[in-house]
Design an enzyme around this catalytic site. Structure first.
Site, mmCIF file in Angstrom:
data_model
loop_
_atom_site.group_PDB
_atom_site.id
_atom_site.type_symbol
_atom_site.label_atom_id
_atom_site.label_comp_id
_atom_site.label_asym_id
_atom_site.label_seq_id
_atom_site.Cartn_x
_atom_site.Cartn_y
_atom_site.Cartn_z
ATOM 1 N N GLY A 21 -71.477 60.166 38.465
ATOM 2 C CA GLY A 21 -70.699 60.718 37.370
ATOM 3 C C GLY A 21 -69.522 61.565 37.803
ATOM 4 O O GLY A 21 -68.884 62.222 36.985
ATOM 5 N N LYS B 298 -78.128 55.881 30.159
ATOM 6 C CA LYS B 298 -78.453 57.305 30.048
ATOM 7 C C LYS B 298 -78.561 57.695 28.562
ATOM 8 O O LYS B 298 -78.996 56.888 27.742
ATOM 9 C CB LYS B 298 -77.446 58.147 30.834
ATOM 10 N N GLU C 28 -78.856 56.455 45.364
ATOM 11 C CA GLU C 28 -77.790 57.062 44.574
ATOM 12 C C GLU C 28 -77.451 58.440 45.138
ATOM 13 O O GLU C 28 -78.146 59.423 44.833
ATOM 14 C CB GLU C 28 -78.231 57.206 43.112
ATOM 15 N N GLU D 204 -81.206 62.911 37.915
ATOM 16 C CA GLU D 204 -81.142 63.773 36.738
ATOM 17 C C GLU D 204 -82.540 64.176 36.274
ATOM 18 O O GLU D 204 -82.749 65.299 35.816
ATOM 19 C CB GLU D 204 -80.367 63.064 35.623
ATOM 20 N N HIS E 275 -84.807 59.125 38.866
ATOM 21 C CA HIS E 275 -83.361 59.351 38.882
ATOM 22 C C HIS E 275 -83.091 60.819 39.174
ATOM 23 O O HIS E 275 -83.841 61.706 38.781
ATOM 24 C CB HIS E 275 -82.757 58.948 37.536
ATOM 25 N N ASN F 210 -77.524 51.606 33.608
ATOM 26 C CA ASN F 210 -78.238 52.756 33.075
ATOM 27 C C ASN F 210 -77.357 53.450 32.036
ATOM 28 O O ASN F 210 -76.396 54.125 32.383
ATOM 29 C CB ASN F 210 -78.596 53.722 34.219
ATOM 30 N N SER G 87 -71.198 56.124 40.527
ATOM 31 C CA SER G 87 -69.836 55.840 40.052
ATOM 32 C C SER G 87 -69.355 54.445 40.450
ATOM 33 O O SER G 87 -68.188 54.253 40.795
ATOM 34 C CB SER G 87 -68.859 56.916 40.556
#
Length: 250
Positions: free
Chosen positions: A172, A12, A166, A96, A94, A10, A212
């Site tokens: 991150g 992003k 996740e 985010e 996701h 991904n 990560s």
């Protein structure tokens, strides 16, 4: 049932024409086991160039999609557009998208259903925040998120679904769930599918770990029984490291 290992990248909101060329070249020239499937998710402006440039064996995913096939939805991407560009995959739900853009469990479920109906394959994301994990609510949160997706699907639809677990606290941040922590949640998800969808779906559905993931952490994570691959963030922008992760599974 043998589930084919899948490594997703991904990107992003990162990239440039130069980086796209570099990463596509690395994937075209690189090699990994035929037992490993690779899917990459570049930002929307680069979808067409990535799909036309990367070899056919590499899947290409959008990072988002809308529920309607067309219409007055400024800034959105439709399933029909993705199909027109020969994009076969989409990442949905996701963390985010959920936290920054306020996507609800219900909307995520509707997006997944729309994508599957259109013939796309979906990487459907779920995961808990650090405060939710600290409050021992991991399974409560993850099961709620998956139920909202399952409520929109028929058992046969699951053939086109990959789940990505996740943990938000590991995305991150450099923090990675231990192999044991990840395996525990993956096993819980598979048991939930067996109980609430079917044992066949539970056996066949691939569950990826994301958060990560790196070349350092992937070899130990991939050994766990219920971890069927990775959804890689930052490391997918580093061509050599991403190829190392692809090769952590033989």
């Amino acid at each position: 049932m043998a589930r084919k290992f899948l490594v997703g990248g991904n990107w992003k909101m990162n990239g440039s024409s130069q980086l796209v060329s570099q990463l596509v070249k690395a994937l075209n020239e690189g090699s990994w086991s035929s037992n490993v499937e690779c899917v990459i998710a570049p930002p929307a402006p680069y979808l067409a160039s990535v799909r036309s440039g990367v070899r056919e064996a590499v899947g290409v995913a959008a990072q988002n999609v809308w529920v309607d096939p067309k219409g007055a939805f400024t800034g959105e991407i439709s399933t029909e557009m993705l199909k027109d560009l020969n994009i076969g995959w989409v990442i949905i739900g996701h963390s985010e998208r959920r936290s920054i853009y306020g996507e609800s469990d219900e909307l995520v479920g509707k997006k997944v259903a729309a994508a599957v109906k259109a013939g796309l394959k979906v990487i459907a994301c779920c995961g808990e925040s650090e405060s939710e994990r600290d409050a021992d609510k991991t399974t409560e949160v993850v099961f709620r998120q998956i139920k909202a997706i399952a409520d929109q699907l028929s058992p046969k639809d699951w053939a086109n679904i990959v789940i990505a677990y996740e943990p938000v606290w590991a995305i991150g941040t450099g923090k990675v769930a231990t192999p044991q922590q990840a395996q525990e949640v993956h096993k819980d998800i598979r048991n939930w599918l067996a109980k609430n969808v079917s044992s066949d779906v539970a056996d066949a559905t691939r569950i990826l770990y994301g958060g990560s993931v790196s070349a350092k952490s992937s070899p130990d994570l991939q050994k766990e029984k219920d971890i069927d691959g990775f959804l890689v963030g930052g490391a997918s922008l580093k061509d050599k490291e991403f190829l190392e992760i692809l090769n952590s599974r033989q």
